[in-house]
Design an enzyme around this catalytic site. Structure first.
Site, PDB file in Angstrom:
ATOM      1  N   GLU A  74       0.826  -1.209   0.000  1.00 20.14           N
ATOM      2  CA  GLU A  74       0.000   0.000   0.000  1.00 20.14           C
ATOM      3  C   GLU A  74       0.861   1.260   0.000  1.00 20.14           C
ATOM      4  O   GLU A  74       0.595   2.211  -0.737  1.00 20.14           O
ATOM      5  CB  GLU A  74      -0.924  -0.020   1.224  1.00 20.14           C
ATOM      6  CG  GLU A  74      -1.720   1.262   1.440  1.00 20.14           C
ATOM      7  CD  GLU A  74      -2.720   1.554   0.343  1.00 20.14           C
ATOM      8  OE1 GLU A  74      -3.280   2.662   0.337  1.00 20.14           O
ATOM      9  OE2 GLU A  74      -2.950   0.684  -0.526  1.00 20.14           O
ATOM     10  N   HIS A  77       2.657   2.114  -3.299  1.00 17.84           N
ATOM     11  CA  HIS A  77       1.682   2.711  -4.217  1.00 17.84           C
ATOM     12  C   HIS A  77       1.458   4.177  -3.877  1.00 17.84           C
ATOM     13  O   HIS A  77       1.413   5.042  -4.765  1.00 17.84           O
ATOM     14  CB  HIS A  77       0.366   1.929  -4.149  1.00 17.84           C
ATOM     15  CG  HIS A  77      -0.720   2.514  -4.990  1.00 17.84           C
ATOM     16  ND1 HIS A  77      -1.966   2.817  -4.485  1.00 17.84           N
ATOM     17  CD2 HIS A  77      -0.752   2.878  -6.293  1.00 17.84           C
ATOM     18  CE1 HIS A  77      -2.715   3.329  -5.435  1.00 17.84           C
ATOM     19  NE2 HIS A  77      -2.003   3.376  -6.546  1.00 17.84           N
ATOM     20  N   HIS A 139     -11.929   5.433  -7.911  1.00 15.35           N
ATOM     21  CA  HIS A 139     -10.487   5.645  -7.771  1.00 15.35           C
ATOM     22  C   HIS A 139      -9.740   5.016  -8.947  1.00 15.35           C
ATOM     23  O   HIS A 139      -8.786   5.616  -9.491  1.00 15.35           O
ATOM     24  CB  HIS A 139     -10.015   5.037  -6.447  1.00 15.35           C
ATOM     25  CG  HIS A 139      -8.622   5.409  -6.067  1.00 15.35           C
ATOM     26  ND1 HIS A 139      -8.136   6.694  -6.144  1.00 15.35           N
ATOM     27  CD2 HIS A 139      -7.586   4.653  -5.605  1.00 15.35           C
ATOM     28  CE1 HIS A 139      -6.880   6.723  -5.747  1.00 15.35           C
ATOM     29  NE2 HIS A 139      -6.519   5.497  -5.420  1.00 15.35           N
ATOM     30  N   HIS A 250     -19.200  -8.174 -17.736  1.00 16.85           N
ATOM     31  CA  HIS A 250     -17.860  -7.817 -18.218  1.00 16.85           C
ATOM     32  C   HIS A 250     -17.507  -8.625 -19.462  1.00 16.85           C
ATOM     33  O   HIS A 250     -16.881  -8.099 -20.400  1.00 16.85           O
ATOM     34  CB  HIS A 250     -16.837  -8.075 -17.112  1.00 16.85           C
ATOM     35  CG  HIS A 250     -15.477  -7.522 -17.421  1.00 16.85           C
ATOM     36  ND1 HIS A 250     -15.251  -6.202 -17.749  1.00 16.85           N
ATOM     37  CD2 HIS A 250     -14.253  -8.128 -17.443  1.00 16.85           C
ATOM     38  CE1 HIS A 250     -13.962  -6.012 -17.952  1.00 16.85           C
ATOM     39  NE2 HIS A 250     -13.339  -7.160 -17.784  1.00 16.85           N
TER      40      HIS A 250
END
Length: 356
Positions: A74, A77, A139, A250
């Site tokens: 995390e 990133h 996001h 999808h």
């Protein structure tokens, strides 16, 4: 010659690719809550490594036990995303300073700055709202938007002189390219919804799903955008039928994308723009292959991250095609007179006639 700021925009575009891939890696390793606070990690600038810091982390967040590897996924990133934000800020400042320079984009760098500020807010909400799918998907879309706009800025800064293609692009071809871009953006959004709801392995066979062409699906629950927040979406909260509905949607989107992009490639080839057609077919073929591999191999990490990268590559290919077609459409061939040329003595000279 490139305009001032081109190299910085190119660096920012490459950095945005890294950020998109790191974001995918963070999601796929279930490290989205590797640090339960924002922008630090358990109250520190980095992942707490010493015994003393880890004891403090346990006291501060007793309900979120520290997993060091997820914390670093995390934070790495976040470090790259923060660096990208600073580079975009520099691009915006340069654009304002050079706003009177001919050909210097101003609105696009300022829009990028606004997008990256919104991205920071969504990054915070991703953590504070415990991976709420709506925020996670927004996001992801924000990351792809940042990448696409940076690539467009790089294209606009690539040459100081305006391009002058031999033939303007037909209007219908430009409309088809614009439609293809919108459809790919929609497919990216559905892909984000698949990822944020952990629906990538809802179907483990291909081309059928659960051995059926049309399995039991709950579209109302799968696409309920008003679902409540919390308490924690790590691993997802939807049942199997809802996730199946998202996954199958999808797949249907992928078929639609493939059909439209194949038509666009054919039209580009007919219009004498074979290089663009080949790039498009290459990006489409790689992305479809990665999607199939994700299903048949049950979502291996490397393939899943590459699939996110393939989506980004396909999006950038469409941005390039639309940019080239629109700059071609804006070009005007030099006017040619049907009258014979005249000498300085006022005598007409026919083409090919000998001159004294």
């Amino acid at each position: 010659m490139a305009r001032p700021g081109y190299r910085l925009a190119l660096i920012a575009t490459a950095l945005a690719v890294v950020v998109v891939l790191l974001g995918a890696y963070t999601r796929l390793t279930h490290a989205g809550l590797g640090c339960p606070d924002w922008p630090g990690c358990y109250g520190f600038l980095g992942v707490p490594m010493s015994e003393h810091k880890q004891n403090l982390a346990a006291l501060r967040f007793p309900d979120a036990p520290l997993e060091v590897h997820k914390g670093w996924n995390e934070m790495v990133h976040r470090y790259f995303a923060g660096t990208l934000g600073l580079v975009i800020l520099a691009l915006a400042v340069q654009a304002v300073r050079r706003r009177h320079t001919p050909g210097q984009p101003l609105k696009l760098p300022l829009l990028l700055l606004a997008v990256v500020i919104a991205q920071a807010a969504f990054g915070m909400w991703t953590v504070t709202l415990q991976l709420w799918p709506q925020v996670v998907t927004a996001h992801l879309l924000g990351g792809f938007t940042t990448l696409a706009l940076l690539f467009l800025l790089t294209l606009r800064l690539a040459r100081a002189d305006a391009p002058s293609p031999a033939t303007p692009a037909p209007r219908r071809l430009r409309m088809l390219a614009g439609l293809a871009l919108l459809i790919v953006i929609g497919q990216v959004a559905i892909g984000g919804w698949v990822s944020s709801n952990y629906a990538a392995v809802a179907c483990l066979d291909l081309p059928t799903c659960h051995g059926r062409w049309w399995p039991e699906m709950d579209f109302a629950s799968g696409f309920n955008l008003t679902q409540h927040i919390g308490p924690n979406y790590l691993g997802g909260q939807l049942d199997g039928e809802a996730r199946t509905a998202i996954h199958v949607t999808h797949r249907l989107g992928a078929l639609t994308v493939a059909g439209v992009l194949l038509l666009l490639a054919w039209r580009l080839q007919r219009d004498g723009r074979g290089a663009l057609a080949r790039w498009l077919l290459l990006a489409l073929g790689i992305q479809l292959s990665l999607g199939v591999a994700n299903v048949l191999l049950h979502l291996p990490l490397a393939v899943a991250v590459a699939h996110n990268g393939g989506g980004a590559a396909l999006l950038l290919t469409l941005v390039l095609i639309n940019y080239r077609l629109r700059t071609a459409a804006s070009a005007r061939p030099a006017p040619q007179s049907s009258l014979p040329a005249r000498t300085g003595l006022g005598t007409a000279v026919s083409p090919g006639a000998p001159q004294a």
